[in-house]
Design an enzyme around this catalytic site. Structure first.
Site, mmCIF file in Angstrom:
data_model
loop_
_atom_site.group_PDB
_atom_site.id
_atom_site.type_symbol
_atom_site.label_atom_id
_atom_site.label_comp_id
_atom_site.label_asym_id
_atom_site.label_seq_id
_atom_site.Cartn_x
_atom_site.Cartn_y
_atom_site.Cartn_z
ATOM 1 N N HIS A 155 0.821 -1.198 0.000
ATOM 2 C CA HIS A 155 0.000 0.000 0.000
ATOM 3 C C HIS A 155 0.860 1.256 0.000
ATOM 4 O O HIS A 155 2.041 1.235 0.361
ATOM 5 C CB HIS A 155 -0.929 0.021 1.224
ATOM 6 C CG HIS A 155 -0.198 0.091 2.538
ATOM 7 N ND1 HIS A 155 0.445 -0.984 3.101
ATOM 8 C CD2 HIS A 155 -0.020 1.136 3.397
ATOM 9 C CE1 HIS A 155 0.992 -0.624 4.250
ATOM 10 N NE2 HIS A 155 0.730 0.659 4.451
ATOM 11 N N ASP A 158 0.671 4.904 1.801
ATOM 12 C CA ASP A 158 -0.024 5.507 2.939
ATOM 13 C C ASP A 158 -0.955 6.630 2.478
ATOM 14 O O ASP A 158 -0.559 7.523 1.723
ATOM 15 C CB ASP A 158 0.983 6.082 3.941
ATOM 16 C CG ASP A 158 1.678 5.003 4.748
ATOM 17 O OD1 ASP A 158 1.092 3.922 4.935
ATOM 18 O OD2 ASP A 158 2.820 5.251 5.188
ATOM 19 N N HIS A 188 4.716 -0.137 0.428
ATOM 20 C CA HIS A 188 5.386 -0.944 1.443
ATOM 21 C C HIS A 188 4.426 -1.976 2.018
ATOM 22 O O HIS A 188 3.205 -1.890 1.837
ATOM 23 C CB HIS A 188 6.008 -0.084 2.549
ATOM 24 C CG HIS A 188 5.035 0.827 3.230
ATOM 25 N ND1 HIS A 188 4.593 2.008 2.675
ATOM 26 C CD2 HIS A 188 4.421 0.739 4.436
ATOM 27 C CE1 HIS A 188 3.764 2.608 3.506
ATOM 28 N NE2 HIS A 188 3.626 1.845 4.580
ATOM 29 N N ARG A 245 5.284 6.290 14.022
ATOM 30 C CA ARG A 245 5.408 6.853 12.670
ATOM 31 C C ARG A 245 4.932 8.300 12.630
ATOM 32 O O ARG A 245 3.835 8.613 13.097
ATOM 33 C CB ARG A 245 4.574 6.034 11.676
ATOM 34 C CG ARG A 245 4.714 6.493 10.227
ATOM 35 C CD ARG A 245 3.737 5.787 9.329
ATOM 36 N NE ARG A 245 2.365 6.256 9.554
ATOM 37 C CZ ARG A 245 1.285 5.564 9.209
ATOM 38 N NH1 ARG A 245 1.398 4.368 8.679
ATOM 39 N NH2 ARG A 245 0.082 6.061 9.440
#
Length: 281
Positions: free
Chosen positions: A97, A99, A257, A272
Protein backbone atom coordinates in the site's frame (compact mmCIF):
# COMPACT_ATOMS: atom_id res chain seq x y z
CA UNK A 1 30.41 12.47 6.94
CA UNK A 2 27.47 10.32 5.89
CA UNK A 3 28.33 6.81 4.76
CA UNK A 4 25.94 5.39 2.15
CA UNK A 5 25.39 1.68 1.52
CA UNK A 6 23.00 0.76 -1.27
CA UNK A 7 20.92 -2.26 -0.29
CA UNK A 8 19.66 -3.27 -3.74
CA UNK A 9 20.25 -2.14 -7.30
CA UNK A 10 16.73 -0.72 -7.46
CA UNK A 11 15.74 0.80 -4.12
CA UNK A 12 16.97 1.53 -0.61
CA UNK A 13 20.13 2.71 1.11
CA UNK A 14 21.39 2.49 4.69
CA UNK A 15 23.02 5.66 6.01
CA UNK A 16 25.48 5.71 8.90
CA UNK A 17 27.55 8.38 10.59
CA UNK A 18 24.55 10.67 11.01
CA UNK A 19 22.03 11.48 13.74
CA UNK A 20 18.50 12.42 12.74
CA UNK A 21 18.35 14.46 15.93
CA UNK A 22 21.18 16.59 14.52
CA UNK A 23 19.45 16.68 11.12
CA UNK A 24 16.32 18.09 12.77
CA UNK A 25 18.38 21.16 13.74
CA UNK A 26 20.79 21.42 10.79
CA UNK A 27 19.32 22.66 7.50
CA UNK A 28 22.28 21.62 5.34
CA UNK A 29 22.41 18.13 6.83
CA UNK A 30 18.68 17.73 6.31
CA UNK A 31 19.00 18.89 2.69
CA UNK A 32 21.66 16.23 2.09
CA UNK A 33 19.39 13.53 3.52
CA UNK A 34 16.42 14.72 1.47
CA UNK A 35 18.46 14.57 -1.75
CA UNK A 36 19.46 11.00 -0.92
CA UNK A 37 15.82 10.15 -0.25
CA UNK A 38 14.79 11.32 -3.71
CA UNK A 39 17.57 9.18 -5.15
CA UNK A 40 17.05 5.96 -3.15
CA UNK A 41 13.32 6.34 -2.26
CA UNK A 42 13.73 4.78 1.20
CA UNK A 43 16.56 5.39 3.68
CA UNK A 44 17.46 3.31 6.73
CA UNK A 45 19.25 4.39 9.90
CA UNK A 46 20.47 2.26 12.83
CA UNK A 47 21.03 3.15 16.48
CA UNK A 48 19.04 6.39 16.41
CA UNK A 49 18.60 7.01 20.12
CA UNK A 50 16.56 10.17 19.63
CA UNK A 51 13.63 11.61 21.56
CA UNK A 52 10.05 11.77 20.34
CA UNK A 53 10.51 15.53 20.08
CA UNK A 54 13.47 15.05 17.73
CA UNK A 55 11.57 12.41 15.75
CA UNK A 56 8.69 14.82 15.17
CA UNK A 57 11.01 17.77 14.51
CA UNK A 58 12.94 15.85 11.85
CA UNK A 59 9.74 14.74 10.09
CA UNK A 60 8.40 18.31 10.17
CA UNK A 61 11.40 19.43 8.14
CA UNK A 62 9.62 17.78 5.20
CA UNK A 63 6.26 19.41 5.95
CA UNK A 64 3.30 19.42 8.29
CA UNK A 65 2.33 16.12 9.93
CA UNK A 66 -0.96 14.28 9.57
CA UNK A 67 -3.18 12.44 12.01
CA UNK A 68 -4.89 9.12 11.27
CA UNK A 69 -8.70 8.75 11.59
CA UNK A 70 -8.44 5.21 12.98
CA UNK A 71 -5.03 4.90 14.67
CA UNK A 72 -4.90 8.38 16.18
CA UNK A 73 -1.76 10.15 17.45
CA UNK A 74 0.33 10.38 20.59
CA UNK A 75 -1.51 12.97 22.74
CA UNK A 76 1.70 14.80 23.57
CA UNK A 77 3.06 14.69 20.00
CA UNK A 78 0.36 15.35 17.40
CA UNK A 79 1.16 13.59 14.13
CA UNK A 80 3.13 10.79 15.80
CA UNK A 81 1.07 7.63 15.30
CA UNK A 82 1.74 4.71 17.65
CA UNK A 83 1.53 1.41 15.76
CA UNK A 84 1.65 -1.00 18.66
CA UNK A 85 0.98 -4.67 17.98
CA UNK A 86 1.07 -6.32 21.40
CA UNK A 87 -2.42 -7.49 22.32
CA UNK A 88 -4.20 -8.17 19.01
CA UNK A 89 -3.36 -9.45 15.58
CA UNK A 90 -3.94 -6.71 13.00
CA UNK A 91 -4.04 -7.54 9.27
CA UNK A 92 -4.06 -4.02 7.84
CA UNK A 93 -0.32 -3.59 7.35
CA UNK A 94 0.40 -6.87 5.58
CA UNK A 95 -0.55 -5.71 2.11
CA UNK A 96 1.23 -3.54 -0.41
CA UNK A 97 0.00 0.00 0.00
CA UNK A 98 0.78 3.68 -0.30
CA UNK A 99 -0.02 5.51 2.94
CA UNK A 100 -3.14 7.63 2.72
CA UNK A 101 -4.01 6.80 -0.88
CA UNK A 102 -7.60 7.25 0.34
CA UNK A 103 -6.89 10.92 1.11
CA UNK A 104 -7.36 13.76 -1.42
CA UNK A 105 -3.74 14.65 -0.64
CA UNK A 106 -1.96 11.37 0.20
CA UNK A 107 1.13 11.31 2.41
CA UNK A 108 4.34 12.77 1.05
CA UNK A 109 6.35 10.36 3.17
CA UNK A 110 6.96 9.06 6.66
CA UNK A 111 9.58 8.62 9.36
CA UNK A 112 9.08 5.27 11.13
CA UNK A 113 11.00 4.34 14.27
CA UNK A 114 11.20 0.90 15.88
CA UNK A 115 10.55 0.97 19.63
CA UNK A 116 10.28 -2.78 20.20
CA UNK A 117 10.39 -5.68 17.75
CA UNK A 118 10.42 -9.48 17.82
CA UNK A 119 13.70 -11.37 17.71
CA UNK A 120 12.58 -12.96 14.46
CA UNK A 121 10.15 -11.61 11.88
CA UNK A 122 8.36 -8.31 11.53
CA UNK A 123 10.37 -7.07 8.53
CA UNK A 124 9.03 -4.38 6.19
CA UNK A 125 9.28 -4.46 2.39
CA UNK A 126 9.38 -1.35 0.19
CA UNK A 127 8.80 -1.29 -3.57
CA UNK A 128 10.03 1.13 -6.23
CA UNK A 129 6.86 2.03 -8.14
CA UNK A 130 8.77 4.20 -10.60
CA UNK A 131 10.59 1.08 -11.75
CA UNK A 132 7.31 -0.86 -11.70
CA UNK A 133 5.87 1.65 -14.18
CA UNK A 134 9.03 1.82 -16.29
CA UNK A 135 9.05 -1.95 -16.80
CA UNK A 136 5.43 -2.21 -17.90
CA UNK A 137 4.84 -3.36 -21.49
CA UNK A 138 4.31 -0.42 -23.82
CA UNK A 139 0.79 -1.56 -24.71
CA UNK A 140 -0.13 -1.49 -21.01
CA UNK A 141 1.36 1.99 -20.61
CA UNK A 142 -0.75 3.12 -23.55
CA UNK A 143 -3.85 1.49 -22.12
CA UNK A 144 -3.57 3.10 -18.68
CA UNK A 145 -2.52 6.57 -19.86
CA UNK A 146 -5.21 8.92 -18.63
CA UNK A 147 -6.96 6.31 -16.48
CA UNK A 148 -8.13 7.37 -13.03
CA UNK A 149 -9.12 5.19 -10.07
CA UNK A 150 -11.02 5.45 -6.80
CA UNK A 151 -9.40 4.68 -3.45
CA UNK A 152 -11.23 4.06 -0.19
CA UNK A 153 -10.60 3.73 3.53
CA UNK A 154 -14.04 2.20 4.01
CA UNK A 155 -13.29 -1.12 2.33
CA UNK A 156 -10.09 -1.63 4.36
CA UNK A 157 -10.12 -0.15 7.87
CA UNK A 158 -13.90 0.20 7.74
CA UNK A 159 -14.52 -3.45 6.91
CA UNK A 160 -13.72 -4.52 10.49
CA UNK A 161 -16.11 -1.99 12.03
CA UNK A 162 -19.79 -2.39 12.76
CA UNK A 163 -22.01 -0.93 9.99
CA UNK A 164 -22.73 2.39 11.73
CA UNK A 165 -19.05 3.03 12.49
CA UNK A 166 -18.10 2.05 8.95
CA UNK A 167 -20.61 4.45 7.42
CA UNK A 168 -19.43 7.22 9.75
CA UNK A 169 -15.81 6.61 8.71
CA UNK A 170 -16.83 6.71 5.04
CA UNK A 171 -18.81 9.93 5.51
CA UNK A 172 -15.84 11.61 7.19
CA UNK A 173 -13.39 10.23 4.60
CA UNK A 174 -15.19 9.97 1.24
CA UNK A 175 -13.66 7.90 -1.55
CA UNK A 176 -11.15 9.85 -3.63
CA UNK A 177 -10.05 9.77 -7.25
CA UNK A 178 -6.40 9.75 -8.34
CA UNK A 179 -4.49 9.16 -11.58
CA UNK A 180 -3.40 5.57 -12.17
CA UNK A 181 -0.03 6.98 -13.27
CA UNK A 182 1.06 10.03 -11.30
CA UNK A 183 3.99 12.38 -11.88
CA UNK A 184 6.45 12.79 -9.02
CA UNK A 185 6.33 16.52 -8.17
CA UNK A 186 10.06 16.83 -7.47
CA UNK A 187 11.72 14.43 -9.92
CA UNK A 188 9.20 14.43 -12.78
CA UNK A 189 9.21 10.61 -12.86
CA UNK A 190 6.12 8.59 -13.78
CA UNK A 191 4.83 6.40 -10.94
CA UNK A 192 2.40 3.47 -11.03
CA UNK A 193 -0.06 4.71 -8.43
CA UNK A 194 -2.53 1.96 -7.49
CA UNK A 195 -2.39 -0.19 -4.37
CA UNK A 196 -4.52 -2.11 -1.91
CA UNK A 197 -6.70 0.95 -1.16
CA UNK A 198 -7.62 1.22 -4.86
CA UNK A 199 -11.08 -0.18 -5.60
CA UNK A 200 -11.84 0.50 -9.28
CA UNK A 201 -11.22 2.63 -12.35
CA UNK A 202 -13.63 5.51 -12.88
CA UNK A 203 -13.14 6.14 -16.62
CA UNK A 204 -12.36 2.69 -18.07
CA UNK A 205 -15.75 2.02 -19.69
CA UNK A 206 -15.15 3.71 -23.04
CA UNK A 207 -15.81 2.30 -26.52
CA UNK A 208 -12.07 1.75 -26.95
CA UNK A 209 -11.89 -0.50 -23.88
CA UNK A 210 -15.32 -2.11 -23.84
CA UNK A 211 -16.27 -3.85 -27.08
CA UNK A 212 -18.51 -6.51 -25.52
CA UNK A 213 -20.27 -6.87 -22.20
CA UNK A 214 -17.61 -9.09 -20.64
CA UNK A 215 -14.98 -6.42 -21.24
CA UNK A 216 -16.73 -4.12 -18.81
CA UNK A 217 -16.35 -5.34 -15.23
CA UNK A 218 -14.01 -8.35 -15.63
CA UNK A 219 -11.82 -6.44 -18.08
CA UNK A 220 -11.33 -3.53 -15.73
CA UNK A 221 -10.85 -5.78 -12.69
CA UNK A 222 -8.26 -7.96 -14.41
CA UNK A 223 -6.28 -4.91 -15.52
CA UNK A 224 -6.38 -3.42 -12.01
CA UNK A 225 -5.30 -6.74 -10.48
CA UNK A 226 -2.42 -6.91 -12.94
CA UNK A 227 -1.27 -3.41 -12.04
CA UNK A 228 -1.56 -4.07 -8.31
CA UNK A 229 0.46 -7.27 -8.70
CA UNK A 230 3.52 -5.35 -9.93
CA UNK A 231 4.41 -4.56 -6.31
CA UNK A 232 4.99 -8.29 -5.75
CA UNK A 233 8.03 -8.44 -8.07
CA UNK A 234 11.21 -8.99 -5.97
CA UNK A 235 13.46 -7.07 -8.38
CA UNK A 236 11.63 -3.87 -7.43
CA UNK A 237 11.86 -4.47 -3.65
CA UNK A 238 14.06 -3.99 -0.62
CA UNK A 239 13.44 -5.79 2.69
CA UNK A 240 14.53 -4.34 6.02
CA UNK A 241 15.01 -6.16 9.32
CA UNK A 242 14.15 -4.01 12.29
CA UNK A 243 16.06 -3.50 15.51
CA UNK A 244 15.18 -1.12 18.34
CA UNK A 245 16.02 2.50 17.41
CA UNK A 246 16.19 1.68 13.71
CA UNK A 247 14.44 4.26 11.54
CA UNK A 248 13.11 4.17 7.99
CA UNK A 249 12.36 7.32 6.01
CA UNK A 250 10.49 6.83 2.76
CA UNK A 251 9.07 8.79 -0.14
CA UNK A 252 5.44 7.72 -0.18
CA UNK A 253 4.88 9.23 -3.63
CA UNK A 254 7.15 6.74 -5.41
CA UNK A 255 6.95 3.62 -3.23
CA UNK A 256 4.65 1.09 -1.66
CA UNK A 257 5.39 -0.94 1.44
CA UNK A 258 4.28 -4.10 3.24
CA UNK A 259 4.72 -4.88 6.95
CA UNK A 260 5.21 -8.63 7.17
CA UNK A 261 2.87 -10.21 9.74
CA UNK A 262 5.01 -13.26 10.65
CA UNK A 263 5.76 -12.53 14.29
CA UNK A 264 2.44 -13.00 16.14
CA UNK A 265 2.07 -13.23 19.13
CA UNK A 266 5.39 -11.45 19.79
CA UNK A 267 5.03 -7.67 20.27
CA UNK A 268 6.03 -5.11 17.67
CA UNK A 269 5.89 -1.42 18.57
CA UNK A 270 6.56 1.30 16.01
CA UNK A 271 6.04 5.07 15.95
CA UNK A 272 5.41 6.85 12.67
CA UNK A 273 5.34 10.52 11.75
CA UNK A 274 3.47 10.88 8.46
CA UNK A 275 3.99 13.99 6.34
CA UNK A 276 1.11 15.66 4.52
CA UNK A 277 1.51 15.50 0.75
CA UNK A 278 0.03 17.20 -2.30
CA UNK A 279 -2.80 16.29 -4.68
CA UNK A 280 -1.41 13.82 -7.26
CA UNK A 281 -1.43 14.75 -10.93
Amino acid sequence: MIKIEKLTACIGAELSGVSLGDASRDASLFAEIKALLLQHRVLFFRDQNISREEHVAFARKFGDLEDHPVAGSDPEHPGLVRIYRSDAKNPYENNFHTDGLWRPEPSMGAVLRCIECPETGGDTIWVNMVEAYRQLPEEIKHRIAGLRAKSSIEHSFGAAMDPDERRKLAAQNPDVEHPVVRTHPETGEKVLYVGSFTTHFVNFHTPENVRYGLDKTPGASLLLNYLQSQALIPEYQVRFRWKPNSIAVWDNRSTQHYAVMDYWPAPRKMERAGIIGERPY
